[in-house]
Scaffold this motif. Structure first.
Motif, PDB file in Angstrom:
ATOM      1  N   CYS A 199      -3.696 -15.143   3.436  1.00  0.00           N
ATOM      2  CA  CYS A 199      -2.898 -13.836   3.883  1.00  0.00           C
ATOM      3  C   CYS A 199      -3.542 -12.842   3.386  1.00  0.00           C
ATOM      4  O   CYS A 199      -4.471 -12.955   2.443  1.00  0.00           O
ATOM      5  CB  CYS A 199      -1.409 -14.009   3.066  1.00  0.00           C
ATOM      6  SG  CYS A 199      -1.538 -13.976   1.315  1.00  0.00           S
ATOM      7  N   SER A 200      -3.321 -11.628   3.473  1.00  0.00           N
ATOM      8  CA  SER A 200      -3.817 -10.250   3.004  1.00  0.00           C
ATOM      9  C   SER A 200      -3.106 -10.267   1.732  1.00  0.00           C
ATOM     10  O   SER A 200      -1.977 -10.402   1.444  1.00  0.00           O
ATOM     11  CB  SER A 200      -3.625  -9.067   3.883  1.00  0.00           C
ATOM     12  OG  SER A 200      -4.290  -9.293   5.248  1.00  0.00           O
ATOM     13  N   VAL A 201      -3.744  -9.408   0.705  1.00  0.00           N
ATOM     14  CA  VAL A 201      -2.939  -9.190  -0.548  1.00  0.00           C
ATOM     15  C   VAL A 201      -3.152  -7.799  -0.775  1.00  0.00           C
ATOM     16  O   VAL A 201      -4.106  -7.080  -0.975  1.00  0.00           O
ATOM     17  CB  VAL A 201      -3.660  -9.929  -1.991  1.00  0.00           C
ATOM     18  CG1 VAL A 201      -2.890  -9.873  -2.886  1.00  0.00           C
ATOM     19  CG2 VAL A 201      -3.594 -11.428  -1.345  1.00  0.00           C
ATOM     20  N   PHE A 202      -2.167  -7.098  -1.203  1.00  0.00           N
ATOM     21  CA  PHE A 202      -1.901  -5.401  -1.661  1.00  0.00           C
ATOM     22  C   PHE A 202      -1.247  -5.689  -2.864  1.00  0.00           C
ATOM     23  O   PHE A 202      -0.523  -6.594  -3.297  1.00  0.00           O
ATOM     24  CB  PHE A 202      -1.060  -4.765  -0.550  1.00  0.00           C
ATOM     25  CG  PHE A 202      -1.800  -4.749   0.845  1.00  0.00           C
ATOM     26  CD1 PHE A 202      -2.832  -3.784   1.192  1.00  0.00           C
ATOM     27  CD2 PHE A 202      -1.338  -5.728   1.583  1.00  0.00           C
ATOM     28  CE1 PHE A 202      -3.271  -3.732   2.614  1.00  0.00           C
ATOM     29  CE2 PHE A 202      -1.780  -5.835   3.101  1.00  0.00           C
ATOM     30  CZ  PHE A 202      -2.768  -4.929   3.426  1.00  0.00           C
ATOM     31  N   SER A 203      -1.556  -4.548  -3.765  1.00  0.00           N
ATOM     32  CA  SER A 203      -0.791  -4.462  -5.148  1.00  0.00           C
ATOM     33  C   SER A 203      -0.313  -3.187  -5.156  1.00  0.00           C
ATOM     34  O   SER A 203      -1.187  -2.190  -4.929  1.00  0.00           O
ATOM     35  CB  SER A 203      -2.114  -4.788  -6.122  1.00  0.00           C
ATOM     36  OG  SER A 203      -3.331  -3.972  -5.997  1.00  0.00           O
ATOM     37  N   PHE A 204       0.675  -3.043  -5.690  1.00  0.00           N
ATOM     38  CA  PHE A 204       1.351  -2.032  -6.192  1.00  0.00           C
ATOM     39  C   PHE A 204       1.560  -1.955  -7.647  1.00  0.00           C
ATOM     40  O   PHE A 204       2.222  -2.598  -8.363  1.00  0.00           O
ATOM     41  CB  PHE A 204       2.947  -1.644  -5.768  1.00  0.00           C
ATOM     42  CG  PHE A 204       2.904  -1.194  -4.246  1.00  0.00           C
ATOM     43  CD1 PHE A 204       2.987  -0.133  -3.761  1.00  0.00           C
ATOM     44  CD2 PHE A 204       2.677  -2.183  -3.236  1.00  0.00           C
ATOM     45  CE1 PHE A 204       3.069   0.432  -2.511  1.00  0.00           C
ATOM     46  CE2 PHE A 204       2.808  -2.053  -1.968  1.00  0.00           C
ATOM     47  CZ  PHE A 204       3.089  -0.611  -1.494  1.00  0.00           C
ATOM     48  N   GLY A 205       0.997  -0.778  -8.364  1.00  0.00           N
ATOM     49  CA  GLY A 205       1.157  -0.609  -9.711  1.00  0.00           C
ATOM     50  C   GLY A 205       2.196   0.454 -10.168  1.00  0.00           C
ATOM     51  O   GLY A 205       2.037   1.449  -9.579  1.00  0.00           O
ATOM     52  N   ILE A 206       3.193  -0.058 -10.907  1.00  0.00           N
ATOM     53  CA  ILE A 206       4.173   1.153 -11.253  1.00  0.00           C
ATOM     54  C   ILE A 206       4.389   1.160 -12.735  1.00  0.00           C
ATOM     55  O   ILE A 206       4.621   0.295 -13.530  1.00  0.00           O
ATOM     56  CB  ILE A 206       5.485   0.538 -10.622  1.00  0.00           C
ATOM     57  CG1 ILE A 206       5.362   0.700  -9.088  1.00  0.00           C
ATOM     58  CG2 ILE A 206       6.614   1.403 -11.022  1.00  0.00           C
ATOM     59  CD1 ILE A 206       6.621   0.139  -8.476  1.00  0.00           C
ATOM     60  N   GLU A 225      -6.734  -1.900  -0.811  1.00  0.00           N
ATOM     61  CA  GLU A 225      -6.517  -0.806  -1.589  1.00  0.00           C
ATOM     62  C   GLU A 225      -5.415  -0.762  -2.327  1.00  0.00           C
ATOM     63  O   GLU A 225      -3.958  -1.327  -1.877  1.00  0.00           O
ATOM     64  CB  GLU A 225      -6.483   0.319  -0.257  1.00  0.00           C
ATOM     65  CG  GLU A 225      -6.339   1.603  -1.081  1.00  0.00           C
ATOM     66  CD  GLU A 225      -6.258   2.862  -0.161  1.00  0.00           C
ATOM     67  OE1 GLU A 225      -5.694   3.962  -0.831  1.00  0.00           O
ATOM     68  OE2 GLU A 225      -6.145   2.780   0.988  1.00  0.00           O
ATOM     69  N   PRO A 226      -5.561  -0.435  -3.654  1.00  0.00           N
ATOM     70  CA  PRO A 226      -4.479  -0.425  -4.712  1.00  0.00           C
ATOM     71  C   PRO A 226      -3.886   0.741  -4.401  1.00  0.00           C
ATOM     72  O   PRO A 226      -4.246   1.671  -4.097  1.00  0.00           O
ATOM     73  CB  PRO A 226      -5.290  -0.514  -5.985  1.00  0.00           C
ATOM     74  CG  PRO A 226      -6.652   0.176  -5.611  1.00  0.00           C
ATOM     75  CD  PRO A 226      -6.888  -0.258  -4.159  1.00  0.00           C
ATOM     76  N   PHE A 227      -2.338   0.699  -4.768  1.00  0.00           N
ATOM     77  CA  PHE A 227      -1.410   1.729  -4.667  1.00  0.00           C
ATOM     78  C   PHE A 227      -0.884   1.832  -5.945  1.00  0.00           C
ATOM     79  O   PHE A 227      -0.454   0.966  -6.805  1.00  0.00           O
ATOM     80  CB  PHE A 227      -0.384   1.298  -3.687  1.00  0.00           C
ATOM     81  CG  PHE A 227      -0.906   1.362  -2.133  1.00  0.00           C
ATOM     82  CD1 PHE A 227      -0.759   2.365  -1.132  1.00  0.00           C
ATOM     83  CD2 PHE A 227      -1.628  -0.025  -1.904  1.00  0.00           C
ATOM     84  CE1 PHE A 227      -1.487   2.267  -0.184  1.00  0.00           C
ATOM     85  CE2 PHE A 227      -2.074   0.112  -0.466  1.00  0.00           C
ATOM     86  CZ  PHE A 227      -1.966   1.131   0.293  1.00  0.00           C
ATOM     87  N   ILE A 228      -0.803   2.952  -6.648  1.00  0.00           N
ATOM     88  CA  ILE A 228      -0.251   3.288  -7.838  1.00  0.00           C
ATOM     89  C   ILE A 228       1.031   4.266  -7.736  1.00  0.00           C
ATOM     90  O   ILE A 228       0.688   5.479  -7.219  1.00  0.00           O
ATOM     91  CB  ILE A 228      -1.442   3.819  -8.921  1.00  0.00           C
ATOM     92  CG1 ILE A 228      -2.712   3.081  -8.639  1.00  0.00           C
ATOM     93  CG2 ILE A 228      -0.690   4.205 -10.201  1.00  0.00           C
ATOM     94  CD1 ILE A 228      -2.347   1.573  -9.545  1.00  0.00           C
ATOM     95  N   VAL A 229       1.963   4.027  -8.576  1.00  0.00           N
ATOM     96  CA  VAL A 229       3.202   4.972  -8.566  1.00  0.00           C
ATOM     97  C   VAL A 229       3.307   5.104 -10.066  1.00  0.00           C
ATOM     98  O   VAL A 229       3.668   4.398 -11.097  1.00  0.00           O
ATOM     99  CB  VAL A 229       4.367   4.717  -7.971  1.00  0.00           C
ATOM    100  CG1 VAL A 229       5.544   5.285  -8.429  1.00  0.00           C
ATOM    101  CG2 VAL A 229       4.015   3.930  -6.481  1.00  0.00           C
ATOM    102  N   THR A 230       3.210   6.361 -10.616  1.00  0.00           N
ATOM    103  CA  THR A 230       3.373   6.814 -11.949  1.00  0.00           C
ATOM    104  C   THR A 230       4.620   7.689 -12.153  1.00  0.00           C
ATOM    105  O   THR A 230       5.080   7.767 -13.226  1.00  0.00           O
ATOM    106  CB  THR A 230       1.977   7.548 -12.552  1.00  0.00           C
ATOM    107  OG1 THR A 230       1.947   8.643 -11.545  1.00  0.00           O
ATOM    108  CG2 THR A 230       0.871   6.822 -12.524  1.00  0.00           C
ATOM    109  N   GLU A 231       5.361   8.087 -11.113  1.00  0.00           N
ATOM    110  CA  GLU A 231       6.531   8.797 -11.333  1.00  0.00           C
ATOM    111  C   GLU A 231       7.360   8.239 -10.103  1.00  0.00           C
ATOM    112  O   GLU A 231       7.097   8.018  -9.042  1.00  0.00           O
ATOM    113  CB  GLU A 231       6.140  10.225 -10.967  1.00  0.00           C
ATOM    114  CG  GLU A 231       5.277  10.809 -12.225  1.00  0.00           C
ATOM    115  CD  GLU A 231       5.117  12.400 -12.090  1.00  0.00           C
ATOM    116  OE1 GLU A 231       5.613  12.935 -11.234  1.00  0.00           O
ATOM    117  OE2 GLU A 231       4.490  12.919 -12.723  1.00  0.00           O
ATOM    118  N   GLU A 232       8.701   8.539 -10.302  1.00  0.00           N
ATOM    119  CA  GLU A 232       9.726   7.842  -9.487  1.00  0.00           C
ATOM    120  C   GLU A 232       9.632   8.718  -8.264  1.00  0.00           C
ATOM    121  O   GLU A 232       9.835   8.033  -7.113  1.00  0.00           O
ATOM    122  CB  GLU A 232      11.119   7.886 -10.056  1.00  0.00           C
ATOM    123  CG  GLU A 232      11.976   7.010  -9.199  1.00  0.00           C
ATOM    124  CD  GLU A 232      13.320   6.964  -9.955  1.00  0.00           C
ATOM    125  OE1 GLU A 232      14.385   6.190  -9.345  1.00  0.00           O
ATOM    126  OE2 GLU A 232      13.427   7.207 -11.296  1.00  0.00           O
TER     127      GLU A 232
END
Length: 253
Positions: A199-206, A225-232
Motif C-alpha cells: 500500500c501507499s503510506v501517508f502521515s498526518f502529524g497533529i 508527502e508528510p502533512f502537519i496540522v499544528t492548529e485546529e
C-alpha cells in the motif's frame, strides 16, 4: 541561480534552456528549473549515457496537467489513528475534525476502514467497508467516542492495518494520524519500507509539538508527502490538500 538568466526556446514540443554566460565563474551552484506539463497525455522520455566501464539510462514518465476524475480507479483508505493519552485535547479534537472531513467526502466507489491505537488496537470492521452514508456515520461515531488514554503502540497498529484483507484491483492507502509521541521509530520505518508493495503510506502529524522526525520519516519510507496540522483551524485545509494530492495530482510551477 538568481545571477544567471535563463532563455527558454520551444520547438516541436521540446524546450531548450540556454544560460546567460556573461559571468562564467558563477556557475559553481545548483540550477533549479520549475516547470509543469500543459498537455492531456502522459509524457515520457529516455536519457542514455555511455560510460567507460558501464552504461546508464534514466527513464522519465510524467503525468498530464490534471488527471480526470473518471480515470481515477476505486481506492481503499485505512485510517490508523492515535487515541493515546498524549492525544487528549487539541490533537484528538483536531484528528476528529480531520477524519470527519476525509471520511465524509470519500467517493461511493471507495472503501475504507479505521484502526484506532493506544496500548492496543481497535478495528472498525474485519474488512474495509463501502463509503456509503451508513458506514461513514458508523466510523465517525466510533471516532467521536474517543477521549484519549493509554500508551502508544504504533508498530502493531501499522502491522494490523496492512494485514487486513483486501480486494484485487483496488489501490490501498494507509493514513497514519498521530502526534508522534511513540518509541521505536526505526522499527516503524523498517516495516513500512519492507511492506511498501502492499500500500501507499501517508502521515498526518497533529499537535503543537508534533514529532516531525516520525511524521517525515514515515512519509519518506512511504514515498509520500508528510502533512502537519499544528492548529485546529488548519485541519480542513490540510484534508483538502491531501485529497488533491492522492486523487488528482497536479504538477505545479
Amino acid at each position: 541561480c538568481p545571477s544567471h538568466q535563463v532563455f527558454p526556446h520551444w520547438q516541436n514540443g521540446v524546450a531548450q534552456l540556454t544560460l546567460d554566460d556573461s559571468k562564467p565563474f558563477e556557475g559553481n551552484r545548483d540550477f533549479i528549473v520549475r516547470y509543469r506539463l500543459a498537455g492531456d497525455q502522459i509524457a515520457s522520455g529516455l536519457l542514455l549515457f555511455q560510460g567507460g566501464d558501464e552504461n546508464f539510462f534514466l527513464y522519465m514518465a510524467q503525468p498530464p496537467q490534471r488527471v480526470a476524475a473518471e480515470a481515477v480507479p476505486p481506492r481503499e483508505y485505512i485510517f490508523v489513528v492515535d487515541v493515546s493519552g498524549s492525544m487528549d485535547g487539541f490533537p484528538l479534537n483536531t484528528s476528529k475534525r480531520l477524519l470527519r472531513n476525509l471520511i465524509g467526502k470519500l467517493r461511493p466507489t471507495d472503501l475504507f476502514n479505521v484502526v484506532l491505537f493506544a496500548g492496543d488496537s481497535t478495528v472498525l470492521s474485519p474488512q474495509s467497508l463501502p463509503a456509503n452514508q451508513a458506514n461513514i456515520a458508523k466510523a465517525i461515531g466510533l471516532i467521536e467516542q474517543q477521549r484519549g488514554a493509554g500508551g502508544t503502540e504504533l508498530l502493531p497498529a501499522v502491522q494490523q492495518a496492512m494485514s487486513l484483507p483486501r480486494q484485487e484491483g483496488i489501490s490501498r492507502s494507509l493514513l497514519l494520524v498521530t502526534d508522534g509521541f511513540v518509541g521505536g521509530e526505526q522499527g516503524v520505518f523498517d516495516y513500512i519500507k519492507t511492506n511498501l508493495n502492499k500500500c501507499s503510506v501517508f502521515s498526518f502529524g497533529i499537535g503543537t509539538s508534533v514529532n516531525r522526525y516520525l511524521i517525515e520519516g514515515v512519509a519518506h519510507e512511504g514515498l509520500a508527502e508528510p502533512f502537519i496540522v499544528t492548529e485546529e483551524s488548519e485541519a480542513e485545509g490540510v484534508a483538502d490538500k491531501f485529497r488533491e494530492y492522492v486523487e488528482s495530482p497536479v504538477l505545479t510551477d
